[in-house]
Structures are given as C-alpha cells and as structure tokens.
Design an enzyme around this catalytic site. Structure first.
Site, short mmCIF file in Angstrom:
data_model
loop_
_atom_site.label_atom_id
_atom_site.label_comp_id
_atom_site.label_asym_id
_atom_site.label_seq_id
_atom_site.Cartn_x
_atom_site.Cartn_y
_atom_site.Cartn_z
N ASN A 103 1.25 -0.39 5.95
CA ASN A 103 0.66 0.07 7.20
C ASN A 103 0.00 1.43 6.95
O ASN A 103 0.64 2.32 6.39
CB ASN A 103 1.73 0.20 8.28
CG ASN A 103 2.44 -1.11 8.54
OD1 ASN A 103 1.85 -2.16 8.51
ND2 ASN A 103 3.74 -1.04 8.78
N GLN B 104 1.94 2.50 11.02
CA GLN B 104 2.59 3.43 10.11
C GLN B 104 3.45 4.40 10.91
O GLN B 104 2.99 5.01 11.86
CB GLN B 104 1.56 4.21 9.28
CG GLN B 104 2.19 5.05 8.20
CD GLN B 104 1.17 5.73 7.28
OE1 GLN B 104 -0.04 5.68 7.51
NE2 GLN B 104 1.68 6.38 6.25
N HIS C 85 3.62 3.90 1.45
CA HIS C 85 4.69 3.01 1.04
C HIS C 85 4.32 1.55 1.29
O HIS C 85 3.63 1.23 2.24
CB HIS C 85 6.02 3.33 1.73
CG HIS C 85 6.00 3.26 3.22
ND1 HIS C 85 5.38 4.22 4.01
CD2 HIS C 85 6.54 2.36 4.08
CE1 HIS C 85 5.54 3.91 5.29
NE2 HIS C 85 6.24 2.78 5.35
N HIS D 231 5.88 -2.27 1.77
CA HIS D 231 7.05 -3.06 2.12
C HIS D 231 7.04 -4.36 1.33
O HIS D 231 6.01 -5.03 1.27
CB HIS D 231 7.03 -3.44 3.61
CG HIS D 231 7.05 -2.30 4.55
ND1 HIS D 231 8.18 -1.95 5.25
CD2 HIS D 231 6.08 -1.43 4.94
CE1 HIS D 231 7.92 -0.91 6.03
NE2 HIS D 231 6.64 -0.58 5.85
#
Length: 137
Positions: A87, A94, A100, A102
């Site tokens: 995101n 986000q 990051h 997932h």
C-alpha cells in the site's frame, strides 16, 4: 532512521518482533495483526516512506527477498496461494509510512474476496494507457 517510525525501531532492535529473515539491507517479520495467520512484512532497514522513494536497487533487493519468503510462507503454513501487497499513501491504505510489502497466505476457504473489477467504456483503455505511458521515466 526515523525515530517516530515503528518499523525503524524494529529494524534497530528497539522494539521486539518475530523476525524470520534479515540481511544487511532487508528485514522480514511476522505481522502482529495478520489478515491470515502466517502473514509476513518485508521492509528496507533504511527509512523510506513508500515505493516512490525506494532506489531501483532496493526495490529489486526487496523483491528477491519477497519471492524467497513467499515460497516459505506458502509452504510453511500450507497455504493455497499468497497475495503480495504494498500500500502506497493513505488513499491506498498505507497506515505505517515506512515502505513494506505484505506476504499474505491465502486459503481456498478463507472467505476473503478479490478486489472488484470494472470495465472501460469504448476507447477509454487507450486514453488511460496514454496518461500512464507519458509519465514513464
């Protein structure tokens, strides 16, 4: 390091996490609040807000780690598949502003649905394609 960032604190060892992979540049750990159990987060150790700030080298490095860990997650939790999601910005969901990815294990009977799809009107796909193509650097 951003002193207000929880992921920077995890990378620095200031906040505990269940780490599953670490090298000089990338860290992966279990998500405390998973969509499905076994979900992993993969981050660059250096603070970068989202994909827009990642160097090409770091983006490539992260994806190599994500590929390796996606296989480990799928096999480790006996998942039927995995979602890879990143995101970027608040509008995209986000919540932690440190880049990051997932890795979410998926199961045939997990009840989660895919995103809804839509269709283009006549000629729209080319119009939208041109808008994107002109921004490629």
């Amino acid at each position: 390091m951003n002193s207000d960032c929880i992921f920077c604190k995890i990378a620095a060892g200031e906040v505990p996490a269940t780490k599953i992979y670490e090298d000089a540049e990338v860290l992966a750990f279990m998500n405390l609040h998973p969509t499905n159990k076994g979900q992993v987060l993969v981050i660059p150790k250096d603070h970068v807000e989202n994909i827009y700030g990642l160097s090409e080298e770091m983006a490539a490095r992260m994806m190599l780690v994500v590929k390796k860990l996606a296989i480990a997650v799928k096999n480790g939790v006996d998942a039927d598949g995995v979602n890879l999601i990143m995101n970027n910005e608040e509008a995209a969901g986000q919540q932690i502003f440190h880049a990051h990815m997932h890795i979410i294990p998926r199961f045939n009977d997990d009840g989660l649905k895919s995103w809804p799809a839509s269709d283009y009107l006549e000629g729209e796909i080319e119009e939208w394609g041109e808008k994107v193509k002109k921004e490629i650097m």
